[in-house]
Design a protein around this motif. Sequence first.
Motif, PDB file in Angstrom:
ATOM      1  N   ALA A 156     -17.846 -22.651 145.300  1.00 31.92           N
ATOM      2  CA  ALA A 156     -17.140 -22.980 144.139  1.00 31.92           C
ATOM      3  C   ALA A 156     -15.494 -23.129 144.422  1.00 31.92           C
ATOM      4  N   THR A 157     -15.078 -22.551 145.549  1.00 36.59           N
ATOM      5  CA  THR A 157     -13.599 -22.696 145.578  1.00 36.59           C
ATOM      6  C   THR A 157     -13.359 -22.033 146.947  1.00 36.59           C
ATOM      7  N   ASP A 158     -12.623 -23.074 147.768  1.00 36.90           N
ATOM      8  CA  ASP A 158     -12.234 -22.677 149.277  1.00 36.90           C
ATOM      9  C   ASP A 158     -11.354 -21.555 149.260  1.00 36.90           C
ATOM     10  N   SER A 159     -10.690 -21.009 148.134  1.00 40.42           N
ATOM     11  CA  SER A 159      -9.677 -19.820 148.411  1.00 40.42           C
ATOM     12  C   SER A 159     -10.276 -18.806 147.739  1.00 40.42           C
ATOM     13  N   PHE A 160     -11.668 -18.424 147.882  1.00 34.47           N
ATOM     14  CA  PHE A 160     -12.206 -17.351 147.445  1.00 34.47           C
ATOM     15  C   PHE A 160     -11.832 -16.004 148.123  1.00 34.47           C
ATOM     16  N   ALA A 161     -11.425 -14.882 147.637  1.00 37.18           N
ATOM     17  CA  ALA A 161     -10.910 -13.779 148.353  1.00 37.18           C
ATOM     18  C   ALA A 161     -11.853 -12.761 147.718  1.00 37.18           C
ATOM     19  N   LEU A 162     -12.248 -11.530 148.601  1.00 34.67           N
ATOM     20  CA  LEU A 162     -12.928 -10.490 147.963  1.00 34.67           C
ATOM     21  C   LEU A 162     -11.882  -9.684 147.106  1.00 34.67           C
ATOM     22  N   ALA A 163     -12.738  -8.853 146.182  1.00 43.29           N
ATOM     23  CA  ALA A 163     -11.710  -7.919 145.350  1.00 43.29           C
ATOM     24  C   ALA A 163     -11.029  -6.831 146.040  1.00 43.29           C
ATOM     25  N   ASP A 164     -11.730  -6.275 147.259  1.00 35.10           N
ATOM     26  CA  ASP A 164     -11.298  -5.034 148.137  1.00 35.10           C
ATOM     27  C   ASP A 164     -10.987  -5.986 149.524  1.00 35.10           C
ATOM     28  N   PRO A 165      -9.875  -5.673 149.883  1.00 33.45           N
ATOM     29  CA  PRO A 165      -9.703  -6.104 151.220  1.00 33.45           C
ATOM     30  C   PRO A 165     -10.233  -5.579 152.351  1.00 33.45           C
ATOM     31  N   LYS A 166     -10.572  -4.267 152.152  1.00 32.92           N
ATOM     32  CA  LYS A 166     -11.364  -3.475 153.167  1.00 32.92           C
ATOM     33  C   LYS A 166     -12.902  -4.109 153.509  1.00 32.92           C
TER      34      LYS A 166
END
Length: 126
Positions: free
Chosen positions: A66-76
């Motif tokens: 859906a997007t190349d910039s997807f990031a998880l909610a929790d960096p851990k």
Amino acid sequence: EALVLILEDYDLYKDSTEIYETLFWEMKAYHHRRSVLCLGRLNIGELLKQRQYERAISIAEACFGATDSFALADPKDVIVLATQAYKHGHHKLANRLVATAEAAYGTAVDLAPIQHMRLLMDGVTG
């Protein structure tokens, strides 16, 4: 608005990841990008807690679709999911998780483990 209604009862159903996972795939089918990414983050976090790595990997791959910039909610969660993705042969996903984490979290988290993972990924996916 629909997502707010769905999340209203989250505490009641958070251990029933199948409910939110089904909603995720249905939202994806209807191209609700923002909802998909939000539910994706929610699902991935819960699935990782339950050690349901293959299911978390599938959702992460769909989110990157859906997007190349997807990031998880929790960096851990990045190290956990990237490690599992690597172990399960999803090297491209592992590399994308690490790359977007560096961009998304910057100095908010200790990037040393993420950068180490990135070096490992570069050696595999170079």
